[in-house]
Design an enzyme around this catalytic site. Structure first.
Site, short mmCIF file in Angstrom:
data_model
loop_
_atom_site.label_atom_id
_atom_site.label_comp_id
_atom_site.label_asym_id
_atom_site.label_seq_id
_atom_site.Cartn_x
_atom_site.Cartn_y
_atom_site.Cartn_z
N HIS A 281 1.13 -0.83 -0.43
CA HIS A 281 -0.31 0.15 0.02
C HIS A 281 1.07 1.19 -0.15
O HIS A 281 1.42 1.45 0.62
CB HIS A 281 -0.58 0.07 1.13
CG HIS A 281 -0.72 -0.07 2.69
ND1 HIS A 281 -0.13 1.54 3.21
CD2 HIS A 281 -0.19 -1.26 3.20
CE1 HIS A 281 0.32 0.59 4.13
NE2 HIS A 281 0.50 -0.71 4.77
N ASP A 293 5.77 1.13 6.95
CA ASP A 293 4.64 0.92 6.24
C ASP A 293 4.23 2.05 6.06
O ASP A 293 4.05 2.97 6.15
CB ASP A 293 3.60 1.01 7.59
CG ASP A 293 2.31 0.47 8.41
OD1 ASP A 293 2.29 -0.24 6.50
OD2 ASP A 293 1.78 0.58 8.75
N GLU A 327 -5.18 2.24 2.62
CA GLU A 327 -5.05 0.63 2.81
C GLU A 327 -5.42 1.04 4.66
O GLU A 327 -5.97 0.53 5.08
CB GLU A 327 -3.75 -0.10 2.98
CG GLU A 327 -4.05 -0.89 3.97
CD GLU A 327 -3.45 -1.52 5.17
OE1 GLU A 327 -3.37 -2.20 6.07
OE2 GLU A 327 -2.47 -0.01 5.49
N GLU A 328 -5.05 2.26 4.78
CA GLU A 328 -4.80 2.78 6.31
C GLU A 328 -5.75 2.84 7.37
O GLU A 328 -6.54 2.57 8.37
CB GLU A 328 -3.70 3.57 7.03
CG GLU A 328 -1.69 2.59 6.73
CD GLU A 328 -1.75 2.12 8.18
OE1 GLU A 328 -2.51 1.49 8.39
OE2 GLU A 328 -0.65 1.92 7.64
N HIS A 426 3.11 2.78 12.88
CA HIS A 426 2.46 3.86 13.15
C HIS A 426 2.92 5.55 14.42
O HIS A 426 1.89 5.24 14.74
CB HIS A 426 0.43 3.76 13.35
CG HIS A 426 -0.40 2.47 12.52
ND1 HIS A 426 -1.22 2.01 12.78
CD2 HIS A 426 0.22 1.99 11.63
CE1 HIS A 426 -1.54 1.60 11.87
NE2 HIS A 426 -0.60 1.44 11.24
ZN LIG Z 1 0.34 -1.41 6.35
#
Ligand SMILES: [Zn+2]
Length: 468
Positions: A281, A293, A327-328, A426
């Site tokens: 993503h 991420d 996505e998140e 995150h």
């Molecule tokens: Zn991710």
């Protein structure tokens, strides 16, 4: 076993090879090409420079923000330099949100500041903030069972710790507080939610992330608290006096807006309509630079495709790299992709997504019909030397991949070592220095084996029965 074979004549050996080639779904020739690709990836792949470029030239890219728009432009440009036959975007619709400031402090009995971060799409506090007593719950189940009178008018503090594991399996149970906590707290009349960060570190960073906001009638502000600050509140509460906290948050929910899935294809030479999807993503949370991420995943799948595009001929079927948007905030890009492509889902031969950081791949999972397991066994010949063991057949294909799996699409999972992934996940600390270039080479080596062999193999993988 080898010794008697060596005594056979060359002719017999060749005959044996033909027999075994017919019995196996992947040809020896295809395996040889995959082996060359794998070794090339180990020697000279450079996924690191891709994630370096994304984090330096774009940085944070939360869905629907200016950073997201720059990430889409970056991805299109990058794909054009990597040898894809076709590069394009597909628009998706996303909910937008502005993150303002979020301050929290203990006002009594021992005044001091706390480190917090708004959870995604948290509403603001009233102008000037709000002050209330906190009430602690061990987890979201305890909150669910609590009578409303215990919660009404208070700030709910969910204090559940997450277990560290190579598989990341501590995340599922711990994230319940983030996904459901605000809704339950609001329904019981709480004025806000403070959540011990869903993470495994002891750094003074709060871990943001999405919660479900759909259909919550009177949402309240929801903040993640760094682990050391959760320890602090826990210790204060043990002293038996009411603990009062002041929160001041000025976020804003915005009108819906566009984002994009960014797609690059290496067109199949024989069956271009049949597609292997490999994905990652493109969006990230907004406080770090999204290196782990999912910048690393973006880099791994793009570099995988680049290596396959360098072959003298195209694989039999199309290899499609999808960099999913949003996505998140709830797998938005993947859900809208599957909706828009419903009529061609039968032609999506398999799906796989890289979205678990930048650690080494250590396990190879699948989701295949039972009569297709020997394909995975053959792939294992090339994966085992990379330090990868055969896992289970319960792969969900990654977060975005799971939306395809729910439709019966077969999946592959190259499971990374996630021991420290949730230390950074995150947080503002998800940055490039956490990415080891050598580990990315190992990832690309595994991805190129799996991606090439699925795109090239003679037969198909069928469909996997879904549970519902
Ligand atoms: Zn991710």
């Amino acid at each position: 076993m080898l010794r008697p074979l060596l005594t056979l004549t060359g002719g017999l050996l060749a005959a044996l090879a033909v027999v075994s080639a017919q019995a196996k779904p992947l040809s020896q020739e295809d395996i040889s090409v995959a082996e060359v690709l794998r070794d090339r990836a180990l020697e000279s792949s450079d996924a690191y420079s891709i994630v370096e470029s994304l984090t330096v030239e774009v940085g944070p890219r939360r869905a629907g923000t200016e950073g997201d728009r720059r990430a889409v432009a970056w991805a299109l440009q990058k794909m054009k330099t990597l040898g894809f036959d076709r590069v394009y975007t597909e628009q998706i619709d996303v909910k937008r949100w502005h993150r303002g400031h979020a301050h929290a402090e203990v006002v009594a009995p021992f005044p001091q500041p706390l480190v917090v971060s708004s959870l995604g799409y948290s509403v603001p506090t009233p102008e000037g903030g709000l002050t209330a007593e906190i009430v602690e719950f061990a987890d979201v189940e305890a909150l669910t069972k609590a009578p409303a009178k215990k919660v009404k008018g208070k700030i709910v503090f969910i204090n559940r710790r997450m277990e560290r594991a190579r598989t990341g399996e501590g995340y599922g149970p711990a994230v319940q507080g983030r996904s459901k906590g605000m809704r339950i707290a609001a329904e019981k009349g709480a004025v806000a939610l403070l959540l011990r960060s869903v993470g495994t570190d002891s750094d003074r960073f709060a871990h943001t992330g999405m919660m479900s906001i759909e259909g919550v009638e009177n949402p309240v502000p929801a903040l993640a608290l760094s682990a050391p600050d959760a320890n602090l509140l826990e210790a204060m509460l043990k002293r038996g006096k009411p603990v009062e906290v002041k929160l001041d948050v000025d976020n804003e929910l915005l009108a819906d807006g566009p984002s994009f899935n960014v797609i690059g294809e290496i067109t199949g030479r024989e069956k271009p309509e049949e597609v292997m999807i490999i994905g990652a993503h493109l969006d990230s949370w907004d406080e770090g630079t999204g290196a782990l991420d999912d910048g690393a995943g973006v880099a791994i799948v793009l570099e995988t495709a680049r290596l396959i595009a360098e072959l003298p001929s195209r694989p039999r079927r199309t290899l499609r790299v999808v960099l999913f948007g949003a996505e998140e905030i709830g797998l938005v890009g993947a859900k809208q992709y599957v909706e828009a492509h419903r009529s061609e889902l039968d032609n999506i031969i398999a799906v796989s997504e890289s979205d678990f950081g930048a650690g080494k791949v250590w396990r190879f999972d699948t989701r295949l019909p039972e009569n297709k397991f020997d394909i995975a066994d053959q792939m294992m010949q090339l994966l085992a030397p990379l330090g990868i063991e055969r896992g289970n057949n319960n792969s969900h294909g990654g977060p975005d991949g799971s939306v395809f799996v729910a439709q019966g699409v077969p999946a592959f999972g190259l499971y990374q070592d996630g021991t420290d992934y949730f230390d950074f996940h995150h947080t503002p600390n998800d940055t490039l220095d956490k990415v080891d270039p050598e580990n990315l080479k190992q990832n690309v080596a595994a991805w190129v084996v799996m991606s090439f062999l699925v795109a090239e193999m003679e037969g198909d993988l069928g469909r996997v029965p879904t549970e519902h």
